[in-house]
Design an enzyme around this catalytic site. Sequence first.
Site, PDB file in Angstrom:
ATOM      1  N   GLU A 266      46.262 -64.724 -40.908  1.00 19.06           N
ATOM      2  CA  GLU A 266      45.671 -65.760 -41.211  1.00 19.06           C
ATOM      3  C   GLU A 266      45.514 -66.037 -42.736  1.00 19.06           C
ATOM      4  OE1 GLU A 266      44.846 -68.224 -39.115  1.00 19.06           O
ATOM      5  OE2 GLU A 266      44.957 -67.462 -37.119  1.00 19.06           O
TER       6      GLU A 266
ATOM      7  N   ASP B  42      40.859 -75.004 -42.061  1.00 19.85           N
ATOM      8  CA  ASP B  42      40.554 -73.707 -41.879  1.00 19.85           C
ATOM      9  C   ASP B  42      39.804 -72.781 -43.067  1.00 19.85           C
ATOM     10  OD1 ASP B  42      41.118 -74.049 -39.134  1.00 19.85           O
ATOM     11  OD2 ASP B  42      43.294 -73.904 -39.683  1.00 19.85           O
TER      12      ASP B  42
HETATM   13  C1  LIG Z   1      41.964 -79.055 -34.891  1.00 25.72           C
HETATM   14  O1  LIG Z   1      43.344 -78.392 -35.017  1.00 25.72           O
HETATM   15  C2  LIG Z   1      42.861 -76.858 -35.387  1.00 25.72           C
HETATM   16  C3  LIG Z   1      44.347 -76.502 -35.728  1.00 25.72           C
HETATM   17  O2  LIG Z   1      45.173 -76.526 -34.932  1.00 25.72           O
HETATM   18  C4  LIG Z   1      42.318 -76.308 -34.130  1.00 25.72           C
HETATM   19  O3  LIG Z   1      41.974 -74.847 -34.408  1.00 25.72           O
HETATM   20  C5  LIG Z   1      40.904 -76.703 -33.800  1.00 25.72           C
HETATM   21  O4  LIG Z   1      40.592 -76.479 -32.837  1.00 25.72           O
HETATM   22  C6  LIG Z   1      41.074 -78.410 -33.672  1.00 25.72           C
HETATM   23  N1  LIG Z   1      39.833 -79.112 -33.616  1.00 25.72           N
HETATM   24  C7  LIG Z   1      39.180 -79.623 -32.910  1.00 25.72           C
HETATM   25  C8  LIG Z   1      37.986 -80.272 -33.139  1.00 25.72           C
HETATM   26  O5  LIG Z   1      39.998 -80.007 -31.980  1.00 25.72           O
END
Ligand SMILES: *[C@@H]1O[C@H](CO)[C@@H](O)[C@H](O)[C@H]1NC(C)=O
Length: 140
Positions: free
Chosen positions: A50, A68
Amino acid sequence: MNRILLLVIVFCVYCDGKYFETRCDLVYELRKQGFPDDKMADWVCLIENESGRRTEVIGKVNRNGSRDYGLFQINDGLWCSNTTVPGNDCTVTCADLITDDITAASNCAKIIYRRQKFFAWHGWEKRCQTTLPDISMCNK
Ligand SMILES: *[C@@H]1O[C@H](CO)[C@@H](O)[C@H](O)[C@H]1NC(C)=O
Ligand SMILES: *[C@@H]1O[C@H](CO)[C@@H](O)[C@H](O)[C@H]1NC(C)=O
Ligand SMILES: CC(=O)N[C@H]1CO[C@H](CO)[C@@H](O)[C@@H]1O
């Protein structure tokens, strides 16, 4: 002018934060943070894939507009708040997840793990389900 500014910004992605130079450095710190030994190889694999063992990494914008943060690449859509006020499910700011001290990031990672296990992390899902790193040389 713009090019210089861009260079400074790109460079500064790496100008702060902490890099765990060896796999064992990371293992010792994770032990201090209370991660259990029976899942240690999974955590090391996850972190290596990561963030490359760097605490200050902020990922590119994801398709859903989220980002992230840090060693565990924790998402601001669900877990940390990208404002100055602690928020989301870890009740923490994302800025707290990219500091040299990994306590806040570790606590948040444990919350995520309790809910979703390692499947919360694509880096683990893609690369850590069949082979895990050898950490036997990191035993005391
Ligand atoms: C948005 O995308 C990220 C990466 O794919 C994921 O980890 C995350 O849970 C998503 N966020 C939401 C609020 O769905
Ligand atoms: C803050 O997080 C939200 C939710 O993931 C996202 O929509 C927004 O673009 C982010 N803002 C910044 C400056 O990263
Ligand atoms: C791209 C990357 O960092 N891959 C790493 C994934 O994790 C394994 C085990 O820790 C490493 O050996 C890979 O280098």
